[in-house]
Motif scaffolding. Structure first.
Motif, PDB file in Angstrom:
ATOM      1  N   THR A   4     -61.163   0.386   0.796  1.00  0.00           N
ATOM      2  CA  THR A   4     -59.915   1.126   0.814  1.00  0.00           C
ATOM      3  C   THR A   4     -58.920   0.480  -0.135  1.00  0.00           C
ATOM      4  OG1 THR A   4     -60.367   1.502   3.133  1.00  0.00           O
ATOM      5  CG2 THR A   4     -58.230   2.150   2.318  1.00  0.00           C
ATOM      6  N   PRO A   8     -54.116  -5.623   2.150  1.00  0.00           N
ATOM      7  CA  PRO A   8     -54.258  -5.581   3.608  1.00  0.00           C
ATOM      8  C   PRO A   8     -52.915  -5.732   4.312  1.00  0.00           C
ATOM      9  CG  PRO A   8     -55.144  -7.631   2.700  1.00  0.00           C
ATOM     10  CD  PRO A   8     -54.872  -6.730   1.566  1.00  0.00           C
ATOM     11  N   ASN A  11     -51.250  -2.318   4.468  1.00  0.00           N
ATOM     12  CA  ASN A  11     -51.854  -1.435   5.453  1.00  0.00           C
ATOM     13  C   ASN A  11     -51.640  -1.952   6.874  1.00  0.00           C
ATOM     14  OD1 ASN A  11     -52.757   0.533   3.742  1.00  0.00           O
ATOM     15  ND2 ASN A  11     -54.751  -0.427   3.420  1.00  0.00           N
ATOM     16  N   ALA A  12     -51.599  -3.263   7.009  1.00  0.00           N
ATOM     17  CA  ALA A  12     -51.342  -3.823   8.325  1.00  0.00           C
ATOM     18  C   ALA A  12     -49.965  -3.389   8.825  1.00  0.00           C
ATOM     19  CB  ALA A  12     -51.438  -5.345   8.286  1.00  0.00           C
ATOM     20  N   ALA A  15     -50.137   0.154   9.828  1.00  0.00           N
ATOM     21  CA  ALA A  15     -50.872   0.293  11.086  1.00  0.00           C
ATOM     22  C   ALA A  15     -49.951   0.032  12.274  1.00  0.00           C
ATOM     23  CB  ALA A  15     -52.055  -0.669  11.110  1.00  0.00           C
ATOM     24  N   LEU A  19     -49.232   2.807  15.133  1.00  0.00           N
ATOM     25  CA  LEU A  19     -49.593   2.504  16.514  1.00  0.00           C
ATOM     26  C   LEU A  19     -48.357   2.508  17.407  1.00  0.00           C
ATOM     27  CD1 LEU A  19     -52.268  -0.273  16.068  1.00  0.00           C
ATOM     28  CD2 LEU A  19     -52.600   2.108  16.745  1.00  0.00           C
ATOM     29  N   GLY A  23     -49.825   5.176  19.283  1.00  0.00           N
ATOM     30  CA  GLY A  23     -50.859   4.291  19.782  1.00  0.00           C
ATOM     31  C   GLY A  23     -50.805   4.099  21.283  1.00  0.00           C
ATOM     32  N   ASP A  24     -49.868   4.714  21.945  1.00  0.00           N
ATOM     33  CA  ASP A  24     -49.781   4.573  23.390  1.00  0.00           C
ATOM     34  C   ASP A  24     -50.749   5.536  24.073  1.00  0.00           C
ATOM     35  OD1 ASP A  24     -47.696   6.608  22.440  1.00  0.00           O
ATOM     36  OD2 ASP A  24     -47.886   7.047  24.562  1.00  0.00           O
ATOM     37  N   LEU A  99     -59.793  11.069  11.804  1.00  0.00           N
ATOM     38  CA  LEU A  99     -60.111  10.119  12.862  1.00  0.00           C
ATOM     39  C   LEU A  99     -60.772  10.830  14.048  1.00  0.00           C
ATOM     40  CD1 LEU A  99     -59.761   7.136  13.000  1.00  0.00           C
ATOM     41  CD2 LEU A  99     -57.488   7.464  13.979  1.00  0.00           C
TER      42      LEU A  99
ATOM     43  N   VAL B  22     -59.245   1.495  19.002  1.00  0.00           N
ATOM     44  CA  VAL B  22     -58.359   0.856  18.024  1.00  0.00           C
ATOM     45  C   VAL B  22     -56.880   1.047  18.336  1.00  0.00           C
ATOM     46  CG1 VAL B  22     -60.030   1.010  16.157  1.00  0.00           C
ATOM     47  CG2 VAL B  22     -58.424   2.893  16.536  1.00  0.00           C
ATOM     48  N   GLY B  23     -56.602   1.624  19.511  1.00  0.00           N
ATOM     49  CA  GLY B  23     -55.221   1.927  19.856  1.00  0.00           C
ATOM     50  C   GLY B  23     -54.466   0.729  20.423  1.00  0.00           C
ATOM     51  N   ASP B  24     -55.140  -0.387  20.546  1.00  0.00           N
ATOM     52  CA  ASP B  24     -54.468  -1.561  21.078  1.00  0.00           C
ATOM     53  C   ASP B  24     -53.676  -2.269  19.982  1.00  0.00           C
ATOM     54  OD1 ASP B  24     -57.288  -2.341  20.201  1.00  0.00           O
ATOM     55  OD2 ASP B  24     -56.247  -4.256  20.288  1.00  0.00           O
ATOM     56  N   TRP B  26     -54.033  -5.048  18.264  1.00  0.00           N
ATOM     57  CA  TRP B  26     -54.580  -5.865  17.195  1.00  0.00           C
ATOM     58  C   TRP B  26     -55.799  -5.293  16.470  1.00  0.00           C
ATOM     59  CZ3 TRP B  26     -51.081  -9.212  15.977  1.00  0.00           C
ATOM     60  CH2 TRP B  26     -50.278  -9.795  16.972  1.00  0.00           C
ATOM     61  N   LEU B  28     -56.879  -2.560  14.933  1.00  0.00           N
ATOM     62  CA  LEU B  28     -56.759  -1.946  13.617  1.00  0.00           C
ATOM     63  C   LEU B  28     -56.321  -2.967  12.572  1.00  0.00           C
ATOM     64  CD1 LEU B  28     -57.318   0.735  12.401  1.00  0.00           C
ATOM     65  CD2 LEU B  28     -54.971   1.433  12.867  1.00  0.00           C
ATOM     66  N   LEU B  29     -55.486  -3.895  12.997  1.00  0.00           N
ATOM     67  CA  LEU B  29     -55.018  -4.939  12.082  1.00  0.00           C
ATOM     68  C   LEU B  29     -56.186  -5.825  11.635  1.00  0.00           C
ATOM     69  CD1 LEU B  29     -52.269  -3.972  12.268  1.00  0.00           C
ATOM     70  CD2 LEU B  29     -51.614  -5.959  13.615  1.00  0.00           C
ATOM     71  N   CYS B  32     -58.494  -3.934   9.364  1.00  0.00           N
ATOM     72  CA  CYS B  32     -57.816  -3.817   8.078  1.00  0.00           C
ATOM     73  C   CYS B  32     -58.092  -5.019   7.194  1.00  0.00           C
ATOM     74  CB  CYS B  32     -56.326  -3.657   8.342  1.00  0.00           C
ATOM     75  SG  CYS B  32     -55.308  -3.739   6.889  1.00  0.00           S
ATOM     76  N   TYR B  93     -62.539   2.758   9.366  1.00  0.00           N
ATOM     77  CA  TYR B  93     -61.309   2.385   8.678  1.00  0.00           C
ATOM     78  C   TYR B  93     -60.925   3.429   7.630  1.00  0.00           C
ATOM     79  CZ  TYR B  93     -57.800  -0.360   6.322  1.00  0.00           C
ATOM     80  OH  TYR B  93     -56.627  -0.781   5.792  1.00  0.00           O
TER      81      TYR B  93
END
Lengths: 133, 133
Positions: A4, A8, A11-12, A15, A19, A23-24, A99, B22-24, B26, B28-29, B32, B93
């Motif tokens: 990608t 990083p 993107n982090a 993310a 989220l 993300g909840d 996704l 991945v909704g938690d 960390w 996805l991070l 990434c 990803y």
DNA sequence: CCGTATCCGTTTTGATACTG
DNA sequence: CAGTATCAAAACGGATACGG
């Protein structure tokens, strides 16, 4: 090596934001149902299976605050409140489609991976001893 | 009216799965950073800024269980463990990329929406009284 | 270096009761 | 119908100490 684009760190950061919004436990579920068209509070309550009245309120307030959902109050008796996705809300949902599609395609693999992982959850030492002298 | 295909119940189910993975805070991070190439435990610990040792372990175990990451142990002293994305991990990803892009494009709008929402967080009665009567 | 085990505070969520 | 308020339960996450 990375598949990608972008750094990083960037993107982090993205993310984290994404989220923080969806993300909840419930937001994406509610958005998903609102994508079918405007819905009233109680309609959503029934549709989103398992959500409590409190959590639906909290979730909708969050989405409204982020500009993803609009709330329209009709002052009649009994009250009538409608929620609908904003244009931005719709584009967000569209952005999640890959996704969602990914999930459908890989769900069997994930279940298999979990089963395999849990099965070999024994006391066996460790993975491998590759190229160490 | 809905802009996306499929029944909401189906997509809702998918959303649950995807968020469960991945909704938690960390996962996805970590994914990434691993997309940039294989990383050792301590490298990730430094890269993912703010993560605790415990949470990195827990997160990596979850990703490994789901078949998104592989763990390779080198039995040397001191120990050397490498993590890398599986092909499935990479496709996951990639599937998040539209969402990441969406975030970049809409972040200003979101901030504005929040500011506006918070600004009118006064005691004013209610939203609107559209076409009633 | 790479973990695991334990403790403990914070956050999140759900049940319930009440209001316009 | 569409909420709000309150409270208790549970999940989550961090700090610390210890082991291979």
């Amino acid at each position: 090596m990375g598949t990608t684009s972008g750094r990083p760190q960037h993107n982090a950061g993205r993310a984290r934001v994404v989220l923080g919004m969806v993300g909840d436990k419930w937001s994406l579920l509610v958005v998903c149902h609102l994508d079918q068209g405007p819905r009233r509070f109680t309609e959503l309550k029934r549709a989103v299976d398992g959500i409590s009245q409190r959590m639906l309120t909290v979730t909708l307030r969050g989405l409204e605050r982020d500009g993803l959902v609009t709330r329209t109050v009709h002052h009649v008796m009994p009250p009538n409140v409608t929620y609908r996705l904003t244009p931005m809300g719709r584009t967000l949902y569209e952005a999640t489609t890959p996704l969602l599609r990914w999930t459908v395609e890989h769900l069997p693999h994930i279940d298999a991976a979990r089963a395999a992982y849990d099965a070999r959850g024994d006391t066996s030492p460790t993975g491998s001893v590759p190229s160490e002298h």
